[in-house]
Design a protein around this motif. Structure first.
Motif: not given
Length: 253
Positions: A153-161
């Motif tokens: 599960e990915v949270d909206p506050e997670d950071i993507h690079i």
């Protein structure tokens, strides 16, 4: 006084007539875990977790590795430990950073040395190659192939690079983001532990970050001796090796 900065922890105080360079104070939030080569205590307030390459192309039965005959069983082992650990870390406000291959469709930022790793004979079977249909391109940014597997599960506050080398520090904003998060300690997880995970961890250690490899949250499709060598080298030269499950238990208490 207003805060001026992309993150609260790395912000100035600002008014129309003055600037304060004093960053907001953060109370320490220590946690202890068993680890090698020594028992370890670190500060959750200065920690982030980096989850590397838990993507369809590496971890899904319909992804690229499976399509070329690679046994992806090992690549799926981090899924369950991460499903427990990541929500626990989020509850303690530890940033979750997803560091994934996500290449340009034209591959203009990839040198031959990177393309050769996955396509040694130059047969267009590696990065950017189509798998089954023209809209399924190996590790291409925005494609199903490069997406994080559904089980995590990915949270909206997670950071993507997005990254384009084995190490996530080359040609990416990773270091700038870590500076704005004002973190010192990095937890490493994902696949492949002997390749992209170790390369990123090694660069982090050389840059002065505290590095903790979570051995149950990382894995490799390489032979077992590659995992053994990775664990040995991390605890010997670059940092610490701990269990994500042990950490999750201490966080959930």
């Amino acid at each position: 006084m207003r805060r001026l900065g992309s993150t609260h922890v790395n912000s100035w105080g600002a008014t129309a007539s003055s600037i304060s360079l004093l960053r907001p104070e953060r109370p320490s939030r220590p946690v202890s875990v068993p680890s090698q080569p020594q028992a370890l205590t670190f500060d959750l307030a200065r920690t982030a977790i980096i989850v590397i390459d838990m993507q369809n192309d590496f971890c899904h039965p319909d992804g690229w590795l499976a399509s070329i005959g690679v046994d992806i069983t090992a690549a799926r082992r981090p899924i369950d430990p991460l499903k427990t650990l990541l929500p626990a870390l989020r509850k303690h406000d530890v940033p979750v950073i997803w560091l994934n291959w996500g290449n340009r469709p034209d591959r203009l930022n990839l040198p031959p040395s990177v393309l050769h790793v996955y396509d040694p004979a130059g047969e267009d079977k590696g990065i950017g190659a189509a798998i089954g249909s023209t809209d399924r391109k190996v590790l291409e940014d925005g494609s199903w192939n490069a997406a994080i597997i559904d089980e995590l599960e990915v949270d909206p506050e997670d950071i993507h690079i997005s990254k384009y080398r084995m190490s996530g520090f080359w040609d990416t904003p990773l270091e700038a983001i870590l500076k704005n998060l004002r973190v010192d300690t990095l937890l490493f997880s994902g696949v492949n532990s002997d390749q992209c995970v170790l390369s990123t961890l090694t660069d982090a250690g050389c840059l002065g970050y505290d590095c903790i490899l979570l051995d149950d949250c990382s894995a490799t499709t390489s032979p077992d001796f590659c995992q053994d060598a990775t664990v040995y080298n991390v605890r010997q030269c670059y940092g610490f090796v701990a269990s994500g499950s042990d950490l999750a238990k201490n966080l959930i208490r």
